[in-house]
Design a protein around this motif. Structure first.
Motif, PDB file in Angstrom:
ATOM      1  N   LEU A 167       0.824  -1.220   0.000  1.00 30.58           N
ATOM      2  CA  LEU A 167       0.000   0.000   0.000  1.00 30.58           C
ATOM      3  C   LEU A 167       0.854   1.265   0.000  1.00 30.58           C
ATOM      4  O   LEU A 167       0.580   2.213  -0.737  1.00 30.58           O
ATOM      5  CB  LEU A 167      -0.936  -0.001   1.213  1.00 30.58           C
ATOM      6  N   LEU A 168       1.891   1.278   0.827  1.00 30.65           N
ATOM      7  CA  LEU A 168       2.735   2.480   0.914  1.00 30.65           C
ATOM      8  C   LEU A 168       3.525   2.710  -0.372  1.00 30.65           C
ATOM      9  O   LEU A 168       3.722   3.850  -0.787  1.00 30.65           O
ATOM     10  CB  LEU A 168       3.684   2.393   2.118  1.00 30.65           C
ATOM     11  N   ASN A 169       3.946   1.617  -1.011  1.00 24.07           N
ATOM     12  CA  ASN A 169       4.707   1.765  -2.257  1.00 24.07           C
ATOM     13  C   ASN A 169       3.844   2.260  -3.417  1.00 24.07           C
ATOM     14  O   ASN A 169       4.369   2.658  -4.456  1.00 24.07           O
ATOM     15  CB  ASN A 169       5.431   0.462  -2.618  1.00 24.07           C
ATOM     16  N   LEU A 170       2.513   2.244  -3.255  1.00 25.19           N
ATOM     17  CA  LEU A 170       1.617   2.806  -4.281  1.00 25.19           C
ATOM     18  C   LEU A 170       1.613   4.335  -4.223  1.00 25.19           C
ATOM     19  O   LEU A 170       1.213   4.997  -5.178  1.00 25.19           O
ATOM     20  CB  LEU A 170       0.180   2.298  -4.078  1.00 25.19           C
ATOM     21  N   GLU A 171       2.036   4.883  -3.076  1.00 24.97           N
ATOM     22  CA  GLU A 171       2.052   6.344  -2.920  1.00 24.97           C
ATOM     23  C   GLU A 171       3.218   6.925  -3.737  1.00 24.97           C
ATOM     24  O   GLU A 171       4.336   6.402  -3.671  1.00 24.97           O
ATOM     25  CB  GLU A 171       2.219   6.731  -1.439  1.00 24.97           C
ATOM     26  N   PRO A 172       2.980   7.997  -4.504  1.00 23.42           N
ATOM     27  CA  PRO A 172       4.032   8.522  -5.388  1.00 23.42           C
ATOM     28  C   PRO A 172       5.235   9.117  -4.660  1.00 23.42           C
ATOM     29  O   PRO A 172       6.332   9.162  -5.203  1.00 23.42           O
ATOM     30  CB  PRO A 172       3.302   9.609  -6.198  1.00 23.42           C
ATOM     31  N   ASP A 173       5.036   9.522  -3.391  1.00 20.83           N
ATOM     32  CA  ASP A 173       6.120  10.213  -2.676  1.00 20.83           C
ATOM     33  C   ASP A 173       6.670   9.416  -1.500  1.00 20.83           C
ATOM     34  O   ASP A 173       7.435   9.930  -0.686  1.00 20.83           O
ATOM     35  CB  ASP A 173       5.610  11.575  -2.183  1.00 20.83           C
ATOM     36  N   ILE A 174       6.275   8.122  -1.391  1.00 20.04           N
ATOM     37  CA  ILE A 174       6.741   7.282  -0.268  1.00 20.04           C
ATOM     38  C   ILE A 174       7.384   6.021  -0.816  1.00 20.04           C
ATOM     39  O   ILE A 174       6.841   5.387  -1.725  1.00 20.04           O
ATOM     40  CB  ILE A 174       5.563   6.908   0.676  1.00 20.04           C
ATOM     41  N   GLU A 175       8.538   5.660  -0.257  1.00 20.28           N
ATOM     42  CA  GLU A 175       9.195   4.415  -0.664  1.00 20.28           C
ATOM     43  C   GLU A 175       9.627   3.650   0.581  1.00 20.28           C
ATOM     44  O   GLU A 175      10.310   4.200   1.460  1.00 20.28           O
ATOM     45  CB  GLU A 175      10.436   4.737  -1.520  1.00 20.28           C
ATOM     46  N   VAL A 176       9.206   2.379   0.688  1.00 23.12           N
ATOM     47  CA  VAL A 176       9.640   1.539   1.805  1.00 23.12           C
ATOM     48  C   VAL A 176      11.029   0.992   1.451  1.00 23.12           C
ATOM     49  O   VAL A 176      11.183   0.232   0.511  1.00 23.12           O
ATOM     50  CB  VAL A 176       8.644   0.383   2.072  1.00 23.12           C
ATOM     51  N   VAL A 177      12.035   1.436   2.213  1.00 28.07           N
ATOM     52  CA  VAL A 177      13.420   1.057   1.894  1.00 28.07           C
ATOM     53  C   VAL A 177      13.915  -0.128   2.711  1.00 28.07           C
ATOM     54  O   VAL A 177      14.944  -0.719   2.400  1.00 28.07           O
ATOM     55  CB  VAL A 177      14.387   2.260   2.075  1.00 28.07           C
ATOM     56  N   ALA A 178      13.165  -0.481   3.790  1.00 31.69           N
ATOM     57  CA  ALA A 178      13.551  -1.642   4.608  1.00 31.69           C
ATOM     58  C   ALA A 178      12.352  -2.107   5.409  1.00 31.69           C
ATOM     59  O   ALA A 178      11.481  -1.317   5.759  1.00 31.69           O
ATOM     60  CB  ALA A 178      14.681  -1.268   5.563  1.00 31.69           C
ATOM     61  N   GLU A 179      12.325  -3.418   5.669  1.00 28.13           N
ATOM     62  CA  GLU A 179      11.282  -3.981   6.531  1.00 28.13           C
ATOM     63  C   GLU A 179      11.917  -5.003   7.460  1.00 28.13           C
ATOM     64  O   GLU A 179      12.787  -5.768   7.048  1.00 28.13           O
ATOM     65  CB  GLU A 179      10.147  -4.602   5.704  1.00 28.13           C
ATOM     66  N   VAL A 180      11.518  -4.950   8.736  1.00 21.88           N
ATOM     67  CA  VAL A 180      12.052  -5.887   9.725  1.00 21.88           C
ATOM     68  C   VAL A 180      10.900  -6.495  10.521  1.00 21.88           C
ATOM     69  O   VAL A 180       9.822  -5.910  10.602  1.00 21.88           O
ATOM     70  CB  VAL A 180      13.065  -5.207  10.697  1.00 21.88           C
ATOM     71  N   ALA A 181      11.159  -7.680  11.088  1.00 23.01           N
ATOM     72  CA  ALA A 181      10.113  -8.384  11.842  1.00 23.01           C
ATOM     73  C   ALA A 181      10.434  -8.457  13.330  1.00 23.01           C
ATOM     74  O   ALA A 181       9.598  -8.872  14.119  1.00 23.01           O
ATOM     75  CB  ALA A 181       9.944  -9.801  11.286  1.00 23.01           C
ATOM     76  N   ASN A 182      11.654  -8.050  13.715  1.00 18.91           N
ATOM     77  CA  ASN A 182      12.085  -8.186  15.103  1.00 18.91           C
ATOM     78  C   ASN A 182      12.605  -6.843  15.613  1.00 18.91           C
ATOM     79  O   ASN A 182      13.358  -6.164  14.908  1.00 18.91           O
ATOM     80  CB  ASN A 182      13.183  -9.251  15.186  1.00 18.91           C
ATOM     81  N   GLY A 183      12.206  -6.483  16.832  1.00 19.78           N
ATOM     82  CA  GLY A 183      12.627  -5.202  17.401  1.00 19.78           C
ATOM     83  C   GLY A 183      14.131  -5.032  17.507  1.00 19.78           C
ATOM     84  O   GLY A 183      14.653  -3.921  17.441  1.00 19.78           O
ATOM     85  N   ASN A 184      14.852  -6.156  17.668  1.00 19.15           N
ATOM     86  CA  ASN A 184      16.312  -6.086  17.791  1.00 19.15           C
ATOM     87  C   ASN A 184      16.985  -5.624  16.492  1.00 19.15           C
ATOM     88  O   ASN A 184      18.133  -5.193  16.507  1.00 19.15           O
ATOM     89  CB  ASN A 184      16.886  -7.450  18.192  1.00 19.15           C
ATOM     90  N   ASP A 185      16.273  -5.749  15.361  1.00 25.27           N
ATOM     91  CA  ASP A 185      16.863  -5.388  14.055  1.00 25.27           C
ATOM     92  C   ASP A 185      16.634  -3.924  13.678  1.00 25.27           C
ATOM     93  O   ASP A 185      17.151  -3.456  12.657  1.00 25.27           O
ATOM     94  CB  ASP A 185      16.262  -6.278  12.944  1.00 25.27           C
ATOM     95  N   ILE A 186      15.835  -3.198  14.479  1.00 29.11           N
ATOM     96  CA  ILE A 186      15.439  -1.844  14.088  1.00 29.11           C
ATOM     97  C   ILE A 186      16.631  -0.889  13.971  1.00 29.11           C
ATOM     98  O   ILE A 186      16.843  -0.273  12.930  1.00 29.11           O
ATOM     99  CB  ILE A 186      14.363  -1.285  15.057  1.00 29.11           C
TER     100      ILE A 186
END
Length: 201
Positions: free
Chosen positions: A20-39
């Motif tokens: 959904l976010l990557n459909l926005e023209p001015d927003i790009e998801v550059v990373a995704e994590v599943a664990n708080g330790n990786d933030i």
């Protein structure tokens, strides 16, 4: 282009948010994590403008990660997503200098707008959450009592808590008795549940 890092442990939810976010023209998801330790390590690599973090993550929870993130990379704006409208969480988030705080079930367009506002330095707080925080009671526990209860909730025994907090075992037991009394709980487990439900832990 607003660069976003997303931390969410539920695979399907994370995938849907990224799409959904990557459909926005001015927003790009550059990373995704599943664990708080990786933030923090991931943020240090990709340098996002906004970190969108689920409050309940394995490893470090979202609010703990926010504090560490602000220490490591003070320029990053943070937006906390929560599925639970626990009023105490909003207070914890604001004291952790979170820029935005909203419910996970908000419409996608609302999330995109929140990211834009947060990126621009504006504070965004879901009105529903703000009202419930306004109406809720403050925690009756002191900072020290809260810490004892938090360590208990992580499965530590009185002897472990004592050595971690430089207290005697008897003092830790006294704290636990006081906590149970203040929360009108039946036992430690009940005290943990009450404090979690109120967002005090």
């Amino acid at each position: 282009m607003i660069k976003v890092m997303l931390a969410e442990d539920m695979h399907m939810v994370r995938g849907a948010l990224v799409a959904l976010l990557n459909l926005e023209p001015d927003i790009e998801v550059v990373a995704e994590v599943a664990n708080g330790n990786d933030i923090v390590p991931t943020a240090q690599k990709v340098r996002p403008d906004v970190a969108v973090l689920d409050i309940d993550l394995p490893g470090k929870d979202g609010l703990t990660a926010v504090v560490e993130l602000h220490e490591a990379l003070p320029g990053i704006r943070t937006l906390i997503l929560t599925g639970l409208s626990r009023p105490g969480n909003l207070r914890r988030a604001l004291s952790a200098k979170v820029t935005g705080f909203m419910l996970k079930d908000a419409p996608a367009a609302q999330l995109a707008d929140a990211i834009r506002n947060v990126a621009a330095g504006r504070r965004v707080v879901d009105s529903q959450l703000a009202m419930s925080a306004w109406d809720s009671a403050e925690s009756p526990l002191t900072a020290r009592e809260t810490e004892v209860l938090r360590l208990t909730s992580e499965g530590l025994q009185a002897v472990d808590i004592a050595s971690k907090m430089f207290l005697s075992v008897g003092t830790v037991r006294n704290y636990l008795t006081t906590i149970i009394g203040k929360l009108a709980a039946r036992n430690r487990v009940d005290a943990i549940r009450i404090a979690r439900d109120a967002g005090w832990l």
